[in-house]
Structure formats: structure tokens, C-alpha cells
Design a protein around this motif. Structure first.
Motif, PDB file in Angstrom:
ATOM      1  N   ASP A  22       0.827  -1.201   0.000  1.00 43.87           N
ATOM      2  CA  ASP A  22       0.000   0.000   0.000  1.00 43.87           C
ATOM      3  C   ASP A  22       0.866   1.258   0.000  1.00 43.87           C
ATOM      4  O   ASP A  22       0.595   2.228  -0.719  1.00 43.87           O
ATOM      5  CB  ASP A  22      -0.931   0.026   1.216  1.00 43.87           C
ATOM      6  CG  ASP A  22      -2.068  -0.970   1.096  1.00 43.87           C
ATOM      7  OD1 ASP A  22      -2.334  -1.425  -0.037  1.00 43.87           O
ATOM      8  OD2 ASP A  22      -2.688  -1.283   2.119  1.00 43.87           O
ATOM      9  N   SER A  33     -15.227  16.579  -8.618  1.00 42.35           N
ATOM     10  CA  SER A  33     -15.441  15.123  -8.608  1.00 42.35           C
ATOM     11  C   SER A  33     -16.077  14.661  -9.911  1.00 42.35           C
ATOM     12  O   SER A  33     -15.692  13.625 -10.474  1.00 42.35           O
ATOM     13  CB  SER A  33     -16.337  14.731  -7.430  1.00 42.35           C
ATOM     14  OG  SER A  33     -15.702  15.007  -6.208  1.00 42.35           O
ATOM     15  N   GLY A  41     -11.233   5.607  -4.450  1.00 43.09           N
ATOM     16  CA  GLY A  41     -11.462   5.125  -3.081  1.00 43.09           C
ATOM     17  C   GLY A  41     -10.819   5.986  -2.021  1.00 43.09           C
ATOM     18  O   GLY A  41     -10.033   6.885  -2.305  1.00 43.09           O
ATOM     19  N   GLU A  42     -11.176   5.691  -0.781  1.00 44.98           N
ATOM     20  CA  GLU A  42     -10.651   6.432   0.365  1.00 44.98           C
ATOM     21  C   GLU A  42      -9.208   6.028   0.635  1.00 44.98           C
ATOM     22  O   GLU A  42      -8.899   4.854   0.795  1.00 44.98           O
ATOM     23  CB  GLU A  42     -11.508   6.142   1.609  1.00 44.98           C
ATOM     24  CG  GLU A  42     -12.899   6.721   1.546  1.00 44.98           C
ATOM     25  CD  GLU A  42     -12.914   8.236   1.573  1.00 44.98           C
ATOM     26  OE1 GLU A  42     -12.018   8.830   2.223  1.00 44.98           O
ATOM     27  OE2 GLU A  42     -13.805   8.830   0.932  1.00 44.98           O
ATOM     28  N   ARG A  43      -8.330   7.013   0.667  1.00 43.47           N
ATOM     29  CA  ARG A  43      -6.920   6.757   0.922  1.00 43.47           C
ATOM     30  C   ARG A  43      -6.244   8.100   1.153  1.00 43.47           C
ATOM     31  O   ARG A  43      -6.857   9.149   0.942  1.00 43.47           O
ATOM     32  CB  ARG A  43      -6.262   6.042  -0.264  1.00 43.47           C
ATOM     33  CG  ARG A  43      -6.306   6.868  -1.505  1.00 43.47           C
ATOM     34  CD  ARG A  43      -6.080   6.102  -2.798  1.00 43.47           C
ATOM     35  NE  ARG A  43      -6.462   6.985  -3.880  1.00 43.47           N
ATOM     36  CZ  ARG A  43      -5.701   7.965  -4.331  1.00 43.47           C
ATOM     37  NH1 ARG A  43      -4.483   8.138  -3.837  1.00 43.47           N
ATOM     38  NH2 ARG A  43      -6.108   8.760  -5.274  1.00 43.47           N
ATOM     39  N   VAL A  44      -5.006   8.064   1.561  1.00 38.07           N
ATOM     40  CA  VAL A  44      -4.229   9.292   1.727  1.00 38.07           C
ATOM     41  C   VAL A  44      -3.558   9.611   0.397  1.00 38.07           C
ATOM     42  O   VAL A  44      -2.786   8.807  -0.119  1.00 38.07           O
ATOM     43  CB  VAL A  44      -3.167   9.135   2.836  1.00 38.07           C
ATOM     44  CG1 VAL A  44      -2.308  10.397   2.919  1.00 38.07           C
ATOM     45  CG2 VAL A  44      -3.836   8.864   4.175  1.00 38.07           C
ATOM     46  N   THR A  75      -6.419   5.176  -8.247  1.00 42.16           N
ATOM     47  CA  THR A  75      -6.667   6.401  -7.479  1.00 42.16           C
ATOM     48  C   THR A  75      -8.118   6.540  -7.044  1.00 42.16           C
ATOM     49  O   THR A  75      -8.551   7.615  -6.632  1.00 42.16           O
ATOM     50  CB  THR A  75      -6.267   7.645  -8.313  1.00 42.16           C
ATOM     51  OG1 THR A  75      -6.894   7.585  -9.599  1.00 42.16           O
ATOM     52  CG2 THR A  75      -4.765   7.717  -8.497  1.00 42.16           C
TER      53      THR A  75
END
Length: 247
Positions: free
Chosen positions: A81, A166, A132-135, A130
């Protein structure tokens, strides 16, 4: 998280300043002196993904690209990840600054969309990794910053600006899908069997509206990209006019 290498704790890769990709390059790290930069690791991962797709990306393959063992790679990134996080931020490249986009807000939006599509075309796996929820990394956040800056002149509410951004990115993802590696376009079957177009045509009585559209000679994918972008920007402008009229 337990240590992977026995010499460096992967959990410490988050560091006191947050995720690895947000840390300063000269921030001290634990463990033995490292012979590679994170940027070199990131670009090795990008090359693997460009060549073999996301399915071919692994810690083992990236380690081999840079002449390390898999275990040694864990001294740089804690897990896959984290590897994906730094490679995404490398592949998106530097976002356009305020001086790079000129003209009306619409001209800037069109140029911005072209720049994003160019990057995603060079790295066809980017649109999908890229999601989805992620940093996100600083470069990727910079692209979002640039997009928000483009729609600022419309006078939309803050949440509407983010919704517009978006939708813009969503449109670019959708129109690139038929040409991107790792997707399943309607017009190609790698196994050599019937394409989706053939199957729909064979069952035209069940899908008459879709058949009528698909049997039309149509336009290249690029024109669909343009049509959708025009519709989106027209919608943003209309929303801005309605907001102005309510004042």
C-alpha cells in the motif's frame, strides 16, 4: 505492526509527520543508511505497472528492478500500500500551477482536462488505482487544488466546487475506460470470441435502443470525451447562473 526486516520497523514509516509520501526527503529515518531514494523506488514501481499493469505489481518485482531483495525493500516502504502511494504521486507528475492555465475558466477547465488525460494515458493504471478512500500525496492533492482553482470564478458554493471537481474527474475516468489497459472494452475480446457489440447485435430484439446506438458508425472515443466535457462545463455554468439569479 511487527518488524519485517528485523532492522527497521515498518510502522515507523508513518513517522511523526504523517504518511511517508508527505515526509521531507531529508527527514531522518531509522535503520541502516539507505542507498536509494524513495523517488527511485517509486519510479521503478511505475515502470513495472506501465509494463505489466497493476496485476503485475509486487514488492518482489520492484525490488528486482532496483537490485534489492524483497526484504531489503521493506527498509524503504512498509508494505505494498505504501509502495502504491509513492508510485502514484510520482506518476501523476507535477500539477499545473496558476500560471500554467490561462484564459476563461472554461478554457482553463478544457486545458486541465487535457493535461489529466495525457498523464492517465501515459500511465493507464492511474485512473483505477486512485479510486477510493486513501491518503493522497502532495502532487495528487495539487491536481485537485488546480481543479478547484479553475472553477472558483463561477462563484459556486464550496461543496458545489468539490462536486464539480469530482464530476470532472469522473468523466475523464469513464471516457478513458474503453482505451485503458486492464479494462474490458466493448469492442475487443482478448480471448478471440464475440465482442459485446456482437452479442448485443445478436439479441437486438431484447436491447433495441442499445442496438440502434451501437450499429451507428459513431465517433471516435475522443469525440465522446469532448461531448461529455462540454455537457459538464455547460452544467457548471448553468448552476453558476442560477446561483447568481437567486442573489
Amino acid at each position: 505492526m511487527s518488524s519485517t526486516t528485523g532492522t527497521d520497523d515498518p510502522a515507523s514509516a508513518q513517522g511523526p509527520k504523517g504518511p511517508l509520501l508527505w515526509r521531507s526527503p531529508d527527514e531522518p529515518t531509522r535503520g541502516p543508511r539507505r542507498g536509494l531514494s524513495l523517488d527511485e523506488i517509486a519510479w521503478a514501481a511505475v515502470e513495472v505497472a506501465d509494463r505489466d499493469g497493476l496485476a503485475g505489481l509486487s514488492m518482489q518485482r520492484v525490488a528486482a528492478e532496483v537490485g534489492l531483495t524483497k526484504m531489503a525493500l521493506y527498509r524503504y516502504v512498509a508494505n505494498k500500500d505504501e509502495l502504491e502511494a509513492i508510485m502514484i504521486d510520482a506518476a501523476v507528475e507535477e500539477p499545473p500551477g496558476p500560471e500554467a492555465l490561462a484564459g476563461t475558466w472554461r478554457e482553463q477547465a478544457e486545458e486541465f482536462a487535457r493535461l489529466v488525460s495525457d498523464v492517465w494515458t501515459r500511465h493507464p493504471w492511474l485512473p483505477w488505482v486512485t479510486v477510493g478512500e486513501r491518503v493522497m500525496g502532495p502532487r495528487e492533492v495539487g491536481w485537485v487544488e488546480a481543479a478547484v482553482r479553475v472553477v472558483e470564478p463561477l462563484g459556486l458554493a464550496p461543496d458545489e466546487r468539490m462536486d464539480a471537481v469530482s464530476m470532472l474527474f469522473g468523466h475523464l475516468r469513464t471516457t478513458l475506460a474503453t482505451a485503458s489497459a486492464g479494462t474490458r472494452p466493448w469492442t475487443a475480446d482478448p480471448a478471440g470470441g464475440s465482442t459485446m457489440r456482437d452479442l448485443v447485435a445478436a439479441h437486438a430484439d431484447r436491447y433495441p435502443a442499445l442496438t440502434a446506438v451501437m450499429t451507428d458508425p459513431g465517433r471516435p472515443v475522443g469525440s465522446r470525451w469532448d461531448f461529455g466535457l462540454r455537457c459538464l462545463l455547460d452544467g457548471f455554468a448553468a448552476a453558476a447562473r442560477r446561483r447568481e439569479e437567486r442573489r
